[in-house]
Write an enzyme that holds these catalytic residues in place. Structure first.
Site, PDB file in Angstrom:
ATOM      1  N   ASN A  12       0.866  -1.183   0.000  1.00  0.00           N
ATOM      2  CA  ASN A  12       0.000   0.000   0.000  1.00  0.00           C
ATOM      3  C   ASN A  12       0.899   1.228   0.000  1.00  0.00           C
ATOM      4  O   ASN A  12       1.490   1.569   1.024  1.00  0.00           O
ATOM      5  CB  ASN A  12      -0.885  -0.028   1.260  1.00  0.00           C
ATOM      6  CG  ASN A  12      -1.681   1.254   1.427  1.00  0.00           C
ATOM      7  OD1 ASN A  12      -1.791   2.051   0.502  1.00  0.00           O
ATOM      8  ND2 ASN A  12      -2.237   1.446   2.615  1.00  0.00           N
ATOM      9  N   LYS A  14       0.077   4.250  -0.282  1.00  0.00           N
ATOM     10  CA  LYS A  14      -0.569   5.433   0.302  1.00  0.00           C
ATOM     11  C   LYS A  14      -0.359   6.653  -0.613  1.00  0.00           C
ATOM     12  O   LYS A  14      -0.317   6.501  -1.825  1.00  0.00           O
ATOM     13  CB  LYS A  14      -0.050   5.693   1.723  1.00  0.00           C
ATOM     14  CG  LYS A  14      -0.066   4.445   2.585  1.00  0.00           C
ATOM     15  CD  LYS A  14       0.108   4.759   4.030  1.00  0.00           C
ATOM     16  CE  LYS A  14       0.264   3.465   4.821  1.00  0.00           C
ATOM     17  NZ  LYS A  14       0.116   3.637   6.249  1.00  0.00           N
ATOM     18  N   HIS A 100      -9.422   0.975   4.811  1.00  0.00           N
ATOM     19  CA  HIS A 100      -8.152   1.186   5.520  1.00  0.00           C
ATOM     20  C   HIS A 100      -8.409   2.140   6.691  1.00  0.00           C
ATOM     21  O   HIS A 100      -9.229   3.053   6.586  1.00  0.00           O
ATOM     22  CB  HIS A 100      -7.109   1.771   4.560  1.00  0.00           C
ATOM     23  CG  HIS A 100      -5.733   1.786   5.154  1.00  0.00           C
ATOM     24  ND1 HIS A 100      -5.335   2.752   6.057  1.00  0.00           N
ATOM     25  CD2 HIS A 100      -4.680   0.946   5.002  1.00  0.00           C
ATOM     26  CE1 HIS A 100      -4.086   2.492   6.431  1.00  0.00           C
ATOM     27  NE2 HIS A 100      -3.666   1.407   5.810  1.00  0.00           N
ATOM     28  N   GLU A 102      -6.893   4.586   7.729  1.00  0.00           N
ATOM     29  CA  GLU A 102      -6.718   6.006   7.405  1.00  0.00           C
ATOM     30  C   GLU A 102      -7.936   6.557   6.677  1.00  0.00           C
ATOM     31  O   GLU A 102      -8.262   7.736   6.790  1.00  0.00           O
ATOM     32  CB  GLU A 102      -5.416   6.190   6.595  1.00  0.00           C
ATOM     33  CG  GLU A 102      -4.196   5.991   7.497  1.00  0.00           C
ATOM     34  CD  GLU A 102      -2.950   5.484   6.803  1.00  0.00           C
ATOM     35  OE1 GLU A 102      -2.872   5.530   5.565  1.00  0.00           O
ATOM     36  OE2 GLU A 102      -2.042   5.014   7.533  1.00  0.00           O
ATOM     37  N   GLU A 170      -5.257  -5.077  10.566  1.00  0.00           N
ATOM     38  CA  GLU A 170      -4.244  -4.052  10.778  1.00  0.00           C
ATOM     39  C   GLU A 170      -4.534  -3.309  12.082  1.00  0.00           C
ATOM     40  O   GLU A 170      -5.372  -2.384  12.095  1.00  0.00           O
ATOM     41  CB  GLU A 170      -4.262  -3.052   9.621  1.00  0.00           C
ATOM     42  CG  GLU A 170      -4.001  -3.668   8.268  1.00  0.00           C
ATOM     43  CD  GLU A 170      -3.447  -2.636   7.297  1.00  0.00           C
ATOM     44  OE1 GLU A 170      -2.315  -2.839   6.847  1.00  0.00           O
ATOM     45  OE2 GLU A 170      -4.126  -1.636   7.019  1.00  0.00           O
ATOM     46  N   GLY A 176       2.665   2.062  10.779  1.00  0.00           N
ATOM     47  CA  GLY A 176       3.666   3.116  10.646  1.00  0.00           C
ATOM     48  C   GLY A 176       4.391   3.465  11.933  1.00  0.00           C
ATOM     49  O   GLY A 176       5.078   4.484  12.002  1.00  0.00           O
ATOM     50  N   SER A 216       3.484  -2.313  10.360  1.00  0.00           N
ATOM     51  CA  SER A 216       4.935  -2.354  10.598  1.00  0.00           C
ATOM     52  C   SER A 216       5.569  -3.694  10.255  1.00  0.00           C
ATOM     53  O   SER A 216       6.527  -4.126  10.911  1.00  0.00           O
ATOM     54  CB  SER A 216       5.257  -1.958  12.048  1.00  0.00           C
ATOM     55  OG  SER A 216       4.875  -0.623  12.280  1.00  0.00           O
TER      56      SER A 216
HETATM   57  C1  PEP Z   1      -0.685   0.125   6.111  1.00  0.00           C
HETATM   58  O1  PEP Z   1      -0.866   1.332   6.106  1.00  0.00           O
HETATM   59  O2  PEP Z   1      -1.503  -0.619   5.565  1.00  0.00           O
HETATM   60  C2  PEP Z   1       0.502  -0.379   6.801  1.00  0.00           C
HETATM   61  C3  PEP Z   1       0.495  -1.623   7.185  1.00  0.00           C
HETATM   62  O3  PEP Z   1       1.516   0.499   6.990  1.00  0.00           O
HETATM   63  P1  PEP Z   1       2.949   0.151   7.626  1.00  0.00           P
HETATM   64  O4  PEP Z   1       3.438  -1.116   7.003  1.00  0.00           O
HETATM   65  O5  PEP Z   1       3.810   1.334   7.269  1.00  0.00           O
HETATM   66  O6  PEP Z   1       2.752   0.002   9.102  1.00  0.00           O
END
Ligand code: PEP
Length: 253
Positions: A12, A14, A100, A102, A170, A176, A216
């Site tokens: 992703n 973003k 997601h 976000e 998630e 992040g 992460s």
């Molecule tokens: C995400 O935004 O879907 C995600 C998993 O981000 P990150 O790997 O940076 O934690």
């Protein structure tokens, strides 16, 4: 991972990537995946809308799939700034991330909205990657399973199958941040998700639907996370922007 479910490593991006760096990244992912020959896992990149067409060209013939990060639930019409499933399919997308955290936070997307987007995705012949996960406050209050249960009930369409749906767990507090749940915690939540899917969709569909872990994931923790029985791949943000790291996660499958 379980032999009956082919792992999926999904990136992703973003709101990252311009035509220079984004296309270099897409080409690097394509080269990596082509070099794997008959890879035993699937690979997906989800660039921003502005790069879908060009990134689709850069990965053409490599076996890497193309996905979008969001969609509108309507087929077409007066929705300024939005993108329909037909438009995404027309650009070469096979997958759409919906719900997601976000999007849920920045745009107030509810479970009902996420479900409508997933249904529109499936109706258009594309695969929905439905994201769920608890906030840190919810986790601290011991509500992780309650939150996940409500999100599955509300966000996953009743017609979800292994062919049209992927679910990504998630934890919001892990996205992040460099923090992850323990492997035991991830496996426990994934097993719970699968049992909730079984209750909603039937055991056969639940056994086939791929459950991705996101939050992460990086080359240092991927092997352990991907080895868990009910983890069928990863949804990767930050590390998907570094071709070496994204490939190293693929190698962990
Ligand atoms: C995400 O935004 O879907 C995600 C998993 O981000 P990150 O790997 O940076 O934690």
């Amino acid at each position: 991972m379980t032999a009956s479910r082919r792992p999926l490593i999904a990136g992703n991006w973003k709101m990252n990537g311009l035509s220079g760096d984004g296309l270099t990244l897409a080409a690097a992912v394509a080269d990596y995946y082509k070099g794997k020959g008959a890879a035993s896992f699937d690979m997906l990149i989800c660039p921003p809308f502005t790069l879908l067409g060009a990134a689709g060209g850069a990965i053409e013939g490599s076996g890497v799939s193309l996905g979008a990060q969001d969609c509108h639930m309507a087929e077409k019409g007066a929705h300024t700034g939005d993108i329909s499933i037909a438009m995404l399919a027309d650009t070469g997308c096979s997958h759409v991330i919906v719900g997601h955290s976000e999007r849920r936070t920045d745009h107030g997307e509810t479970n009902e909205v996420v479900c409508a987007k997933a249904e529109a995705t499936n109706a258009g012949g594309l695969i929905a990657v439905v994201c769920i996960g608890e906030t840190e406050a919810e986790r601290d209050a011991g509500k992780t399973l309650d939150v996940v249960k409500t999100q599955i009930a509300g966000s996953v369409p009743g017609g979800a199958t292994a062919a049209n749906t992927v679910v990504a767990y998630e934890p919001v507090w892990a996205i992040g941040t460099g923090r992850t749940p323990t492997s035991d915690e991830v496996q426990d939540v994934h097993a719970f998700i699968r049992s909730e899917l079984a209750g909603k969709l039937g055991q056969d569909h639940a056994d086939g639907i791929r459950l991705l872990y996101g939050g992460s994931m990086n080359p240092g923790n991927a092997k352990e996370l991907l080895a868990l029985a009910d983890v069928d791949g990863g949804l990767i943000g930050g590390a998907s922007l570094k071709p070496g790291d994204f490939g190293a996660i693929g190698d962990s499958c």
